[in-house]
Design a protein around this motif. Structure first.
Motif, PDB file in Angstrom:
ATOM      1  N   GLY A  88       0.786  -1.227   0.000  1.00 61.29           N
ATOM      2  CA  GLY A  88       0.000   0.000   0.000  1.00 61.29           C
ATOM      3  C   GLY A  88       0.813   1.270   0.000  1.00 61.29           C
ATOM      4  O   GLY A  88       0.275   2.357   0.232  1.00 61.29           O
ATOM      5  N   ASP A  89       2.109   1.171  -0.276  1.00 54.66           N
ATOM      6  CA  ASP A  89       2.992   2.339  -0.192  1.00 54.66           C
ATOM      7  C   ASP A  89       2.563   3.430  -1.175  1.00 54.66           C
ATOM      8  O   ASP A  89       2.114   3.153  -2.286  1.00 54.66           O
ATOM      9  CB  ASP A  89       4.436   1.918  -0.476  1.00 54.66           C
ATOM     10  N   CYS A  90       2.741   4.680  -0.757  1.00 57.11           N
ATOM     11  CA  CYS A  90       2.333   5.816  -1.584  1.00 57.11           C
ATOM     12  C   CYS A  90       3.485   6.450  -2.350  1.00 57.11           C
ATOM     13  O   CYS A  90       3.278   7.397  -3.117  1.00 57.11           O
ATOM     14  CB  CYS A  90       1.656   6.873  -0.710  1.00 57.11           C
ATOM     15  N   ARG A  91       4.701   6.002  -2.093  1.00 60.89           N
ATOM     16  CA  ARG A  91       5.895   6.473  -2.817  1.00 60.89           C
ATOM     17  C   ARG A  91       6.163   7.961  -2.587  1.00 60.89           C
ATOM     18  O   ARG A  91       6.763   8.630  -3.421  1.00 60.89           O
ATOM     19  CB  ARG A  91       5.770   6.180  -4.317  1.00 60.89           C
ATOM     20  N   LEU A  92       5.732   8.490  -1.433  1.00 56.90           N
ATOM     21  CA  LEU A  92       5.965   9.891  -1.112  1.00 56.90           C
ATOM     22  C   LEU A  92       7.092  10.073  -0.108  1.00 56.90           C
ATOM     23  O   LEU A  92       7.590  11.185   0.070  1.00 56.90           O
ATOM     24  CB  LEU A  92       4.684  10.527  -0.563  1.00 56.90           C
ATOM     25  N   GLY A  93       7.443   8.999   0.595  1.00 61.42           N
ATOM     26  CA  GLY A  93       8.532   9.071   1.563  1.00 61.42           C
ATOM     27  C   GLY A  93       8.154   9.656   2.903  1.00 61.42           C
ATOM     28  O   GLY A  93       9.032   9.924   3.728  1.00 61.42           O
ATOM     29  N   THR A  94       6.852   9.844   3.145  1.00 64.32           N
ATOM     30  CA  THR A  94       6.388  10.429   4.408  1.00 64.32           C
ATOM     31  C   THR A  94       5.215   9.615   4.944  1.00 64.32           C
ATOM     32  O   THR A  94       4.482   8.985   4.173  1.00 64.32           O
ATOM     33  CB  THR A  94       5.926  11.880   4.223  1.00 64.32           C
ATOM     34  N   PRO A  95       4.993   9.633   6.268  1.00 67.12           N
ATOM     35  CA  PRO A  95       3.823   8.926   6.809  1.00 67.12           C
ATOM     36  C   PRO A  95       2.504   9.479   6.297  1.00 67.12           C
ATOM     37  O   PRO A  95       1.541   8.741   6.125  1.00 67.12           O
ATOM     38  CB  PRO A  95       3.957   9.127   8.328  1.00 67.12           C
ATOM     39  N   GLU A  96       2.431  10.790   6.066  1.00 67.09           N
ATOM     40  CA  GLU A  96       1.223  11.380   5.523  1.00 67.09           C
ATOM     41  C   GLU A  96       1.090  10.962   4.065  1.00 67.09           C
ATOM     42  O   GLU A  96       2.037  11.059   3.292  1.00 67.09           O
ATOM     43  CB  GLU A  96       1.247  12.904   5.633  1.00 67.09           C
ATOM     44  N   CYS A  97      -0.088  10.506   3.717  1.00 65.72           N
ATOM     45  CA  CYS A  97      -0.264   9.970   2.364  1.00 65.72           C
ATOM     46  C   CYS A  97      -1.673  10.245   1.903  1.00 65.72           C
ATOM     47  O   CYS A  97      -2.630   9.781   2.524  1.00 65.72           O
ATOM     48  CB  CYS A  97       0.012   8.466   2.372  1.00 65.72           C
ATOM     49  N   ALA A  98      -1.819  11.023   0.842  1.00 61.95           N
ATOM     50  CA  ALA A  98      -3.143  11.320   0.313  1.00 61.95           C
ATOM     51  C   ALA A  98      -3.026  11.768  -1.129  1.00 61.95           C
ATOM     52  O   ALA A  98      -1.952  12.179  -1.595  1.00 61.95           O
ATOM     53  CB  ALA A  98      -3.820  12.411   1.146  1.00 61.95           C
ATOM     54  N   ASP A  99      -4.140  11.658  -1.845  1.00 69.46           N
ATOM     55  CA  ASP A  99      -4.236  12.137  -3.230  1.00 69.46           C
ATOM     56  C   ASP A  99      -3.232  11.459  -4.154  1.00 69.46           C
ATOM     57  O   ASP A  99      -2.715  12.079  -5.084  1.00 69.46           O
ATOM     58  CB  ASP A  99      -4.064  13.662  -3.295  1.00 69.46           C
ATOM     59  N   THR A 100      -2.972  10.185  -3.907  1.00 73.18           N
ATOM     60  CA  THR A 100      -2.103   9.427  -4.791  1.00 73.18           C
ATOM     61  C   THR A 100      -2.595   7.994  -4.839  1.00 73.18           C
ATOM     62  O   THR A 100      -3.440   7.592  -4.033  1.00 73.18           O
ATOM     63  CB  THR A 100      -0.638   9.472  -4.305  1.00 73.18           C
ATOM     64  N   THR A 101      -2.086   7.225  -5.780  1.00 73.29           N
ATOM     65  CA  THR A 101      -2.482   5.825  -5.879  1.00 73.29           C
ATOM     66  C   THR A 101      -1.436   4.960  -5.187  1.00 73.29           C
ATOM     67  O   THR A 101      -0.242   5.249  -5.241  1.00 73.29           O
ATOM     68  CB  THR A 101      -2.619   5.389  -7.342  1.00 73.29           C
ATOM     69  N   PRO A 102      -1.861   3.881  -4.552  1.00 71.42           N
ATOM     70  CA  PRO A 102      -0.915   3.047  -3.808  1.00 71.42           C
ATOM     71  C   PRO A 102      -0.233   2.024  -4.695  1.00 71.42           C
ATOM     72  O   PRO A 102      -0.695   1.718  -5.796  1.00 71.42           O
ATOM     73  CB  PRO A 102      -1.829   2.346  -2.795  1.00 71.42           C
ATOM     74  N   ASN A 103       0.859   1.489  -4.187  1.00 68.18           N
ATOM     75  CA  ASN A 103       1.444   0.302  -4.795  1.00 68.18           C
ATOM     76  C   ASN A 103       0.509  -0.879  -4.565  1.00 68.18           C
ATOM     77  O   ASN A 103      -0.101  -1.002  -3.510  1.00 68.18           O
ATOM     78  CB  ASN A 103       2.817   0.003  -4.175  1.00 68.18           C
ATOM     79  N   PHE A 104       0.429  -1.740  -5.569  1.00 65.80           N
ATOM     80  CA  PHE A 104      -0.394  -2.940  -5.452  1.00 65.80           C
ATOM     81  C   PHE A 104       0.494  -4.112  -5.004  1.00 65.80           C
ATOM     82  O   PHE A 104       1.696  -4.105  -5.243  1.00 65.80           O
ATOM     83  CB  PHE A 104      -1.045  -3.257  -6.795  1.00 65.80           C
ATOM     84  N   PRO A 105      -0.090  -5.110  -4.317  1.00 61.17           N
ATOM     85  CA  PRO A 105      -1.515  -5.309  -4.053  1.00 61.17           C
ATOM     86  C   PRO A 105      -2.007  -4.466  -2.887  1.00 61.17           C
ATOM     87  O   PRO A 105      -1.246  -4.127  -1.990  1.00 61.17           O
ATOM     88  CB  PRO A 105      -1.587  -6.796  -3.703  1.00 61.17           C
ATOM     89  N   VAL A 106      -3.300  -4.158  -2.927  1.00 62.90           N
ATOM     90  CA  VAL A 106      -3.877  -3.351  -1.859  1.00 62.90           C
ATOM     91  C   VAL A 106      -5.377  -3.605  -1.774  1.00 62.90           C
ATOM     92  O   VAL A 106      -6.066  -3.722  -2.797  1.00 62.90           O
ATOM     93  CB  VAL A 106      -3.596  -1.852  -2.082  1.00 62.90           C
ATOM     94  N   THR A 107      -5.866  -3.737  -0.559  1.00 65.18           N
ATOM     95  CA  THR A 107      -7.304  -3.839  -0.311  1.00 65.18           C
ATOM     96  C   THR A 107      -7.864  -2.426  -0.233  1.00 65.18           C
ATOM     97  O   THR A 107      -7.424  -1.632   0.599  1.00 65.18           O
ATOM     98  CB  THR A 107      -7.576  -4.569   1.018  1.00 65.18           C
ATOM     99  N   LEU A 108      -8.819  -2.114  -1.103  1.00 65.13           N
ATOM    100  CA  LEU A 108      -9.387  -0.764  -1.152  1.00 65.13           C
ATOM    101  C   LEU A 108     -10.771  -0.744  -0.505  1.00 65.13           C
ATOM    102  O   LEU A 108     -11.586  -1.644  -0.719  1.00 65.13           O
ATOM    103  CB  LEU A 108      -9.499  -0.279  -2.593  1.00 65.13           C
ATOM    104  N   LEU A 109     -11.016   0.294   0.280  1.00 65.58           N
ATOM    105  CA  LEU A 109     -12.330   0.531   0.864  1.00 65.58           C
ATOM    106  C   LEU A 109     -12.928   1.727   0.133  1.00 65.58           C
ATOM    107  O   LEU A 109     -12.460   2.857   0.300  1.00 65.58           O
ATOM    108  CB  LEU A 109     -12.219   0.822   2.353  1.00 65.58           C
ATOM    109  N   ASN A 110     -13.911   1.476  -0.694  1.00 68.49           N
ATOM    110  CA  ASN A 110     -14.502   2.525  -1.513  1.00 68.49           C
ATOM    111  C   ASN A 110     -15.760   3.069  -0.843  1.00 68.49           C
ATOM    112  O   ASN A 110     -16.653   2.307  -0.457  1.00 68.49           O
ATOM    113  CB  ASN A 110     -14.853   1.982  -2.901  1.00 68.49           C
ATOM    114  N   PHE A 111     -15.809   4.400  -0.736  1.00 73.55           N
ATOM    115  CA  PHE A 111     -16.958   5.060  -0.112  1.00 73.55           C
ATOM    116  C   PHE A 111     -17.415   6.225  -0.984  1.00 73.55           C
ATOM    117  O   PHE A 111     -16.609   6.884  -1.640  1.00 73.55           O
ATOM    118  CB  PHE A 111     -16.603   5.616   1.271  1.00 73.55           C
ATOM    119  N   ASN A 112     -18.728   6.466  -0.934  1.00 73.80           N
ATOM    120  CA  ASN A 112     -19.304   7.679  -1.512  1.00 73.80           C
ATOM    121  C   ASN A 112     -20.215   8.265  -0.446  1.00 73.80           C
ATOM    122  O   ASN A 112     -21.264   7.697  -0.135  1.00 73.80           O
ATOM    123  CB  ASN A 112     -20.088   7.346  -2.787  1.00 73.80           C
TER     124      ASN A 112
END
Length: 244
Positions: A88-112
């Protein structure tokens, strides 16, 4: 569970007193043996994403939000200060992670989220890196057919994941199961050729987690729409079973 109820009640009262309140509350609970680090796209504004073993956090969502939340596992910071995770890594190098796609494999929780109406789904179309359960607390389905059901994938795919789909860490240990589309990137497994039908891989995974979304055209069950739930319990590593 009584302590969780009173904690949630206290937070909601506090938010009402300060004039900040969301109709939708997520209760994140980590029952895994290790910490996880949440991530989201788009951002849900979470600047403290680590959730330790047996920790619980109440999170008030925006009144309108649509996207994915996932858990990163086995995260570390190297000598240079670069933060990374085995899944699930975000490839940003920081614990904060948003607005990017994760490395796969990853379990996604989709919400609307749309005020008090929330659509929710567990998606394994990019594989599995963690087990999870989503449980609405109260509420009814928007179509009036009954109460809002839980969706879950609590089976560890380690025993059923084909060797070609296994994701290993740097030590050669199993950390997750990839999707056939992400591995082979062909029309057959990516629902491009002959419509979109389950293949030998997705059929196996569907048997293990029948309420999860396994491949792009998988609509059994559909993405549930829930109205008026008090909250949504999101539990990581809930009573994990062994797939067979």
């Amino acid at each position: 569970m009584a302590n969780i109820f009173f904690l949630q009640l206290f937070v909601n009262l506090l938010l009402l007193c300060t004039g900040v309140f969301s109709d939708v509350t997520f209760n994140f609970e980590n029952l895994c043996s290790d910490s996880i680090w949440r991530a989201s796209n788009p951002s849900i504004g979470d600047l403290d994403p680590e959730l330790g073993p047996d920790e619980f956090e109440i999170y008030n969502m925006d009144d309108t939000w649509s996207g994915s939340i996932w858990a990163r596992t086995k995260c570390t910071t190297n000598a240079s200060g670069y933060f990374s995770c085995e899944t699930g890594d975000c490839r940003l190098g920081t614990p904060e992670c948003a607005d990017t796609t994760p490395n796969f494999p990853v379990t996604l929780l989709n919400f609307n989220v749309n005020q008090s109406i929330v659509s929710y789904q567990i998606s394994l179309i990019h594989g599995q890196n963690i087990q999870v359960n989503i449980k609405p607390v109260g509420g009814t389905l928007l179509d009036g057919s009954g109460p809002c059901p839980s969706v879950t994938c609590n089976m560890d795919f380690g025993n059923v994941c084909p060797p070609s789909l296994i994701s290993y860490n740097s030590n050669g240990a199993y950390v997750g199961c990839k999707s056939a589309c992400d591995v082979f990137n062909d029309g057959q497994h990516c629902c491009i050729m002959n419509g979109c039908q389950p293949d030998e891989y997705t059929q196996k995974f569907k048997q293990q987690c029948p309420t999860a979304h396994i491949y792009p055209a998988d609509n059994t069950p559909p993405m549930y729409q829930c109205k008026g739930a008090d909250s949504y319990d999101v539990t990581f590593c809930p009573a994990i079973g062994t797939a067979s």
